[in-house]
Design a protein around this motif. Structure first.
Motif: not given
Length: 389
Positions: A40-51, A91-101, A380-384
């Motif tokens: 079903a659902g998964i969570q997508i952090g900014p790092n995944a949107f970068h990818a 959050f979006r400005e800091r990581y240059r992408n959103p967090y979503a599901v 969370l900087d190291w991750l996102y």
């Protein structure tokens, strides 16, 4: 010759797309009779949107996602809010992408369409890789049907029980955590109205937790309920009686119980991972995603790490030119420390954030409840922040 990718899941398709974008011809070998994704659902952090942006499918993925306002931690015993990590503009400005599901099938579909539209990608189904032979100048993949497929390289993206890993690492069965996860998806109108939050919400209880968030344009809610059962054998997608799930959460507060009672059908998975391994490479063969570094769900990063792997792999092989063995080793060296950290952090999150009881629960609440949004972002900087460039 082509590069072969064993496995047509999220990691395998991302790898194929990454390699094709760098000029390589790729053939994906999927053991199932059709290409699709369960769950079903998964969570997508900014790092995944970068990818996803690097893979060229970021806009398509964003169109399928639901953008939650925060990550909310609730105490499932006291029914109190412990903390919230805001996911708004700062959050979006800091990581240059959103967090979503997003629904897992929707994310898989975005990658699948990207591969189907790419002239350098060939997709084959009903073709399971069971072994391989290094030849010095390349590799031969052996299939269950008896084919011998020659290739420049083989990427094992065939999941937790990877046949490629079994040959390359030989570490036997996965580590069974003893944690059983029950999953359900319910129509939004079935979710208790006062709990229809636009958030990825975690109710943390003693040796159990419940996660919920909206999916597919708010048509449904994804429910994930996990409890320590001391299960010793892995199970995947097995239907279970509704009453069993309700009894497993009878010790939590009334509101989280209402979430459990809202669902009328459940399936269970027994969570597994593996010990981190340094060995990902054997000549022209490499592991990727869950085949390389399977992790528990508690950092919500399994699929994200597979997509990061894919981007790194494509870049490393492009830079290596004809010396693919050197490129594969560069990929391993870059990815190993980060994915190992996630494997270990996922275990620690389960123990210290998701499931503590008694005094440990109170310590968690005090520790996390005192943090500001900036405190959370700093941790969370190291991750996102990874991959933003």
């Amino acid at each position: 010759m082509t590069i072969l990718v064993a496995g047509g899941g999220i990691g395998g398709l991302a790898a194929a797309l990454a390699l094709a974008n760098k000029g390589f011809a790729v053939t994906v070998l999927e053991q199932a009779s059709s290409l699709g994704e369960i769950g079903a659902g998964i969570q997508i952090g900014p790092n995944a949107f970068h990818a996803l942006d690097h893979l060229g499918v970021g806009p398509a993925a964003r169109a399928k996602a639901v953008y939650v306002d925060g990550l909310v931690l609730m105490d499932a015993v006291s029914d109190e809010r412990v903390c919230t990590i805001p996911l708004d503009e700062p959050f979006r400005e800091r990581y240059r992408n959103p967090y979503a599901v997003i629904h897992r099938a929707d994310l898989h579909g975005v990658l699948l369409e990207g591969c189907r539209a790419h002239e350098r990608v060939v997709l084959r189904t009903a073709c399971r890789v069971v072994d391989y032979e290094n030849t010095g100048s390349g590799v031969v993949a052996l299939t269950q049907g008896g084919e011998r497929l020659e290739a420049r390289a083989l990427i094992g993206a065939d999941g937790l029980r990877s046949a490629v890993r079994a040959r390359l690492v030989g570490d036997g069965e996965p580590v069974v955590s003893g944690h059983t996860t029950y999953r359900s998806v319910i129509p939004t109108e079935q979710m208790p109205e006062e709990l229809r939050w636009n958030a990825a919400t975690l109710w943390a209880g003693p040796k159990c937790h419940i996660v919920h968030y909206p999916l597919q344009g708010w048509k449904v809610f994804n429910l994930v309920a996990t409890v320590h059962t001391d299960a010793r054998e892995a199970v995947a997608g097995e239907p279970v009686p509704t009453e069993l799930v309700r009894q497993s959460f009878a010790h939590v507060a009334a509101r989280p119980q209402r979430i459990i009672h809202a669902a009328e059908s459940w399936k269970r998975w027994v969570l597994c991972d593996r010990e981190p391994q340094e060995t990902w490479i054997d000549g022209r063969v490499a592991l990727l995603g869950d085949a390389a570094h399977p992790m528990l769900q508690y950092m919500a990063q399994g699929a994200c790490m597979a997509m990061e792997d894919a981007v790194c792999l494509g870049r490393a092989l492009e830079q290596a030119g004809n010396d693919l063995s050197t490129g594969l080793e560069a990929y391993r060296q870059e990815r190993l420390p980060r994915t190992t950290r996630l494997q270990l952090a996922s275990r620690a999150m389960g123990e210290y954030v998701y499931h503590p009881d008694a005094a440990r629960r109170l310590a968690r609440n005090a520790w996390l409840g005192a943090k500001t949004p900036v405190d959370f972002y700093n941790s969370l900087d190291w991750l996102y922040g990874f991959g933003a460039a």
